[in-house]
Design a protein around this motif. Sequence first.
Motif: not given
Length: 579
Positions: A457-460, A463-469, A475-481
């Motif tokens: 599952a990959i997040f957009a 959504d990830c780049e401007p996320c405060p957390a 450490k990347g530009k988006k989270r992969t689970i």
Amino acid sequence: MSMQPVPWPDPDPVVAAAIGAMYGSRKTEPPLAVTVRDRLGEWLRDEEFAGAFGVRGRPGWPPSRLALVTVLQRAENLTDRMAAEAVRTRLDWKYLLGLPLEDPGFDHSVLPEFRAKVADAELEQVLLDALLERLASDGLVKAGGKQRTDSTHVVAAVAELNQLELAGESVRAAVEALTAAHPGWVAAALHVSEWTRKYGTPVPGWHLPASKKKQDELAVTYAKDGHALLRAVYDKASPSWLAELPAVETLRKVLVQNYTLVIHAGGREVVKRREKQPEGDGIPPGRYRIASPYDADARWGAKRDESWLGYKLHVTETCDDAPPCGCAGPGHDGDCGAAAFPNLVTCVATTSAAVTDTEMTGVIDDALAAKGLAPGRHYLDSGYLSAGRLVAEAARHGIALIGPLQADTSAQARAGQGYARADFAADYDAQQVTCPQGKTSSSWSPCSQYGRDAIVAIFARSDCEPCPARELCTKGKKRTITLQPRAVAEAQAALRAAGNTKSFQADYARRAGIEGTMHQAASRGARRARYRGLKKTRLDHAFMAVALNLLRLNAYWNGNPLDRTRTSHLARLELSLAS
């Protein structure tokens, strides 16, 4: 040597009378050999070893009785000479084997020959299987009960060599084997005096150069000599059978695994040492790499903080609750001191040290199921367990694996900070994952990773780049689970939730008893291989398992439970005063 199956003879009357006089009153506990003969009778047949012996030639000693001699030898830690002498001189052994007093026994060289034939035929499990079948008929072992498994290291019976010593010793071993097999060919193909100067003594005994440059030069010299030797062996003018010598084949593999050979235009050869690197022409992984020319099966292994060259031994034993005493009645509290069944070894498996525990879980369960002894509950440590294995064994054999799962391996979980995999909620029906900040994944892709089903599952990125957390998440530009299939994930969640309960911990405490078995095996040399090669080591461990079972049965039948630990004089005094 041929095998002519014969039934076991009854104990010689003179020997039986002597045994009866010494132990008939039961004031003195009879020795193991006597108890085994009286309790089990003829439980092993010569026909079980038919695959290891021919049908022509001089008949040898019955293999079933040689197997029992080997087991007694293992139980008492005897050498081959001592075991052969015991057959000639000890009344209890003659009673077990049905030999008369004047029987001369056999030469001690018969025992290694017997082991070699049985190991080559891969019949090492015959003895243990026959014993378990006999015990199952008595109700001492059964399917559907409780069993536990653990592993321990086994150090190979060869010296540890570094890469430089391995190359030189492999060449020396091949030259020695060729000289023993065909000295005339060696004298014609090699400059004997020069090779004797280089390889006349074991390489590890030399004073090897200290500088890296000279070590590399010596390593290349070894490789060039090895290639020259192989070219001479594979030459059309040489006898073809020379290439079939095990030492020659081992040398070929060692050179391929540790060196590269490039032949340039004009015939110029360039030999280079391979380096440790993940890709390209690096040294192959440890589970495939030969570590000694004298034991091509030994591998380097590691478990927790320990590393060793050799093998790994997996032992499985029963651990059922004590049976009801059968004397319950009004006012009876159930504590009558009735003897519990002994914990008996049901499976032993020996592998190279590079094989992981989790690879053996299914193999062990398959072996138990094939014997009709598949447990209902199988207690293991986290090294054997995974959520996928938990589901697979329940589906294949109906076995419930009991033990703690390994911890989350995500980078955040290992660091102890940030959003770990467990902080994300997976909705399998909607096929999406929700992060701790409430964002949902943009893709859901079933796939296969390392031969197992998985879901990525990959997040957009939006959504990830401007996320405060974001710093807590990736450490990347988006989270992969990476997710496991639904059934596996649910089983994992259930087991981790149950693992925190007192009832689970009390039940899992049953597994700790296997440590006593490992100590008992270690006291009989299980952690150091007696022989070279996986086949003979595997046979030795299988016979050791039978010896452990017979020792435990002997204690059970004689009402004398085995001491788990030593008791000090002070502790004995305290017990006597308390009684």
